[in-house]
Design a protein around this motif. Structure first.
Motif, short mmCIF file in Angstrom:
data_model
loop_
_atom_site.label_atom_id
_atom_site.label_comp_id
_atom_site.label_asym_id
_atom_site.label_seq_id
_atom_site.Cartn_x
_atom_site.Cartn_y
_atom_site.Cartn_z
N MET A 1 0.83 -1.20 0.00
CA MET A 1 0.00 0.00 0.00
C MET A 1 0.87 1.27 0.00
SD MET A 1 -3.34 0.64 2.35
CE MET A 1 -2.64 1.72 3.55
N LYS A 2 0.42 2.27 -0.76
CA LYS A 2 1.22 3.51 -0.80
C LYS A 2 1.13 4.25 0.52
CE LYS A 2 1.31 4.32 -5.68
NZ LYS A 2 0.29 4.31 -6.71
N LYS A 3 2.27 4.83 0.91
CA LYS A 3 2.29 5.55 2.18
C LYS A 3 1.51 6.86 2.07
CE LYS A 3 6.64 4.29 4.39
NZ LYS A 3 7.32 3.29 3.63
N LYS A 4 0.96 7.28 3.20
CA LYS A 4 0.16 8.51 3.26
C LYS A 4 0.32 9.13 4.63
CE LYS A 4 -4.07 8.10 0.83
NZ LYS A 4 -5.47 7.73 0.84
N ILE A 5 0.36 10.44 4.71
CA ILE A 5 0.33 11.09 6.03
C ILE A 5 -0.75 12.17 5.98
CG2 ILE A 5 1.65 12.38 7.76
CD1 ILE A 5 4.24 11.37 6.45
N LYS A 6 -1.64 12.15 6.98
CA LYS A 6 -2.66 13.22 7.04
C LYS A 6 -2.22 14.27 8.04
CE LYS A 6 -6.67 10.82 5.50
NZ LYS A 6 -7.84 10.07 5.78
N ILE A 7 -2.29 15.53 7.64
CA ILE A 7 -1.89 16.62 8.54
C ILE A 7 -3.11 17.47 8.89
CG2 ILE A 7 -0.32 18.59 8.87
CD1 ILE A 7 1.34 16.18 8.15
N LYS A 8 -3.36 17.61 10.18
CA LYS A 8 -4.47 18.48 10.62
C LYS A 8 -3.97 19.92 10.65
CE LYS A 8 -6.25 15.36 13.93
NZ LYS A 8 -5.63 15.18 15.20
N SER A 9 -4.76 20.82 10.07
CA SER A 9 -4.35 22.23 10.05
C SER A 9 -5.57 23.12 10.25
CB SER A 9 -3.70 22.54 8.69
OG SER A 9 -3.75 23.91 8.41
N LYS A 10 -5.37 24.25 10.94
CA LYS A 10 -6.48 25.20 11.13
C LYS A 10 -6.72 26.00 9.86
CE LYS A 10 -6.02 25.54 16.11
NZ LYS A 10 -4.65 25.14 16.49
N VAL A 11 -5.72 26.04 8.98
CA VAL A 11 -5.90 26.76 7.71
C VAL A 11 -6.66 25.84 6.75
CG1 VAL A 11 -4.75 28.01 5.84
CG2 VAL A 11 -3.68 27.92 8.09
N ASN A 12 -6.11 24.70 6.41
CA ASN A 12 -6.84 23.62 5.77
C ASN A 12 -6.05 22.32 5.95
OD1 ASN A 12 -5.37 25.06 3.20
ND2 ASN A 12 -5.35 22.86 2.95
N SER A 13 -6.75 21.26 6.38
CA SER A 13 -6.06 19.99 6.58
C SER A 13 -5.65 19.45 5.22
CB SER A 13 -6.96 19.00 7.31
OG SER A 13 -7.15 19.50 8.62
N TYR A 14 -4.58 18.69 5.18
CA TYR A 14 -4.07 18.24 3.89
C TYR A 14 -3.40 16.88 4.02
CZ TYR A 14 0.05 20.64 5.90
OH TYR A 14 1.07 21.06 6.74
N GLU A 15 -3.02 16.33 2.88
CA GLU A 15 -2.50 14.96 2.87
C GLU A 15 -1.19 14.91 2.10
OE1 GLU A 15 -5.67 11.71 2.70
OE2 GLU A 15 -4.63 11.54 0.79
N VAL A 16 -0.27 14.09 2.61
CA VAL A 16 0.96 13.84 1.85
C VAL A 16 0.81 12.45 1.25
CG1 VAL A 16 3.47 13.67 1.98
CG2 VAL A 16 2.25 15.09 3.65
N ASN A 17 0.93 12.37 -0.06
CA ASN A 17 0.86 11.07 -0.74
C ASN A 17 2.24 10.70 -1.26
OD1 ASN A 17 -2.09 10.43 -0.86
ND2 ASN A 17 -2.06 12.50 -1.73
N PHE A 18 2.62 9.44 -1.12
CA PHE A 18 3.87 8.96 -1.71
C PHE A 18 3.47 8.26 -3.01
CE2 PHE A 18 7.17 9.55 1.60
CZ PHE A 18 6.36 10.06 2.60
N ASN A 19 3.85 8.84 -4.13
CA ASN A 19 3.44 8.28 -5.42
C ASN A 19 4.50 8.54 -6.48
OD1 ASN A 19 2.20 7.49 -7.76
ND2 ASN A 19 0.30 8.63 -7.41
N ASN A 20 5.07 7.47 -7.03
CA ASN A 20 6.15 7.66 -8.01
C ASN A 20 5.66 7.78 -9.44
OD1 ASN A 20 8.01 7.70 -6.06
ND2 ASN A 20 8.91 5.69 -6.46
N ASN A 21 4.34 7.75 -9.63
CA ASN A 21 3.81 7.84 -10.99
C ASN A 21 3.39 9.28 -11.28
OD1 ASN A 21 2.28 7.71 -13.31
ND2 ASN A 21 1.58 5.62 -12.85
N LEU A 22 4.28 9.98 -12.01
CA LEU A 22 4.06 11.41 -12.26
C LEU A 22 2.80 11.64 -13.10
CD1 LEU A 22 5.52 13.93 -11.42
CD2 LEU A 22 6.78 13.89 -13.57
N ALA A 23 2.64 10.83 -14.15
CA ALA A 23 1.50 11.00 -15.05
C ALA A 23 0.20 10.84 -14.26
CB ALA A 23 1.58 9.99 -16.18
N GLN A 24 0.18 9.83 -13.40
CA GLN A 24 -1.02 9.58 -12.59
C GLN A 24 -1.28 10.78 -11.63
OE1 GLN A 24 -0.90 6.77 -9.21
NE2 GLN A 24 -2.20 5.45 -10.48
N SER A 25 -0.18 11.31 -11.08
CA SER A 25 -0.34 12.43 -10.15
C SER A 25 -0.91 13.66 -10.87
CB SER A 25 1.00 12.84 -9.55
OG SER A 25 1.66 11.76 -8.99
#
Ligand SMILES: NC(=O)c1ccc[n+]([C@@H]2O[C@H](COP(=O)([O-])OP(=O)(O)OC[C@H]3O[C@@H](n4cnc5c(N)ncnc54)[C@H](O)[C@@H]3O)[C@@H](O)[C@H]2O)c1
Length: 348
Positions: A1-25
């Motif tokens: 499974m691809k790694k993911k980190i969710k970050i809670k933020s008061k401005v806007n929460s966001y996600e870090v995705n680990f993905n080596n497929n540039l075209a897909q991104s």
């Protein structure tokens, strides 16, 4: 499974995705998009992919993120960007700082995504939401908090990064592992040692662990009021070095951590054996990239202009050992100057 980190933020929460497929991104970028791209990354990876898009290419250096040089990029935004445009930044920390700062103020804020391409930006700066612009050679004087809506980490971008830049990434990530605990510190030390001997290491794993340490601090204190200040460990000294010497940011931070530890030892906060153990790890970087003699008077004046100074009193992060850093004011400046002089005169 691809790694993911969710970050809670008061401005806007966001996600870090680990993905080596540039075209897909890039596939689901269906909004009106403009790209802000590092010039080397453009040449190596994006020339063909990005052909028919609107983009601006920038050289990544401290001049590019100086307030007085933003005009060219603002003109590009004025011409090509509306309130609904998505800004996609692809590059290291310089591209991040420019794209995030302008996205935050342009038409009072537009969305942006970040594809970090250096080890520093993948393992550190991509999360936390800080935007930082230089003013007249003074580093990071202007800025705010404006995290991207999405971050995509693609380790393929690291394939053509120089060894010096990877060491710089290690220097920058180092402050998280030193701040964390003995287990994280040991993992870091071993990884750095392996890399220095050209042995295989899993950079994605190091990045993942580094971001997870940082996440704990930024979610508790997003706006740098309290415990997040500790993340400046190595930085107040490091920024002063960067101001006087041309040196990659993370290598300056590694020097900064060592200076901070030395000052801590000299002021009686850190035992000599602990200082020594930490210096042994940092030496893996410092010995390869030493700094020439520093003018201590100038060094201290630059530190006084640091954002953390209060009423012209220098504030630094010192250490009592791994996982035990604290914020303090320098009350006896004369003694501080003498310690710095001693540091810059010694050999490691
Ligand atoms: N806003 C924040 O939270 C934050 C945090 C840490 C650092 N920073 C800032 O980030 C800057 C340093 O950023 P950085 O170290 O990521 O590097 P950088 O953006 O300065 O780039 C360093 C060099 O690497 C090149 N490069 C970038 N990606 C590449 C790739 N994939 N392949 C080959 N070459 C590539 C660039 O062209 C440049 O020559 C500093 O200005 C620092 O103040 C910001």
């Amino acid at each position: 499974m691809k790694k993911k980190i969710k970050i809670k933020s008061k401005v806007n929460s966001y996600e870090v995705n680990f993905n080596n497929n540039l075209a897909q991104s890039f596939a689901d970028l269906n909004k009106e998009v403009i790209f802000v791209i590092d010039s080397k990354v453009y040449k190596i990876y994006l020339k063909k992919i990005i052909k028919n898009k609107k983009f601006i290419i920038l050289s990544s250096n401290e001049k590019t993120k100086d307030f007085f040089n933003l005009k060219k990029i603002i003109d590009f935004f004025i011409k090509n960007v509306s309130k609904n445009t998505l800004v996609v930044a692809i590059g290291g920390g310089v591209i991040q700082d420019v794209a995030s700062f302008l996205s935050s103020i342009f038409k009072r804020g537009i969305d942006w995504y970040f594809f970090p391409t250096t080890l520093i930006s993948q393992g550190d700066s991509c999360i936390g939401g800080k935007t930082s612009i230089n003013y007249n050679k003074l580093k990071n004087q202007l800025g705010n908090f404006y995290p991207p809506k999405r971050i995509v980490i693609n380790s393929r971008f690291l394939k053509n990064i120089s060894k010096k830049e990877i060491f710089s990434g290690f220097g920058e990530m180092g402050h998280y592992f030193f701040l964390s605990n003995n287990k994280d510190y040991e993992y870091y030390r071993k990884s750095l040692l392996k890399f220095s001997k050209n042995e295989k290491i899993n950079l994605n794993e190091i990045i993942f662990r580094s971001l997870n340490i940082k996440k704990k601090y930024i979610e508790k204190d997003e706006f740098d009021q309290n415990i997040r200040l500790k993340l400046n460990y190595g930085h107040t000294f490091g920024h002063a070095i960067e101001n006087l010497v041309t040196i990659p940011h993370g290598i300056a931070v590694a020097h900064g951590m060592n200076i901070s530890n030395f000052v801590s030892y000299k002021l009686g906060y850190l035992k000599f054996n602990k200082f020594n153990i930490m210096e042994d790890t940092l030496k893996i970087i410092l010995k390869r990239y030493p700094i020439r003699k520093i003018n201590v008077k100038k060094f201290v004046e630059i530190m006084r202009k640091d954002k953390k100074s209060i009423n012209k009193k220098i504030r630094v992060i010192l250490s009592k050992g791994i996982g035990n850093m604290f914020v303090t004011k320098i009350n006896n400046e004369k003694k501080f100057i003498n310690i710095l002089k001693e540091y810059f005169n010694r050999k490691y």
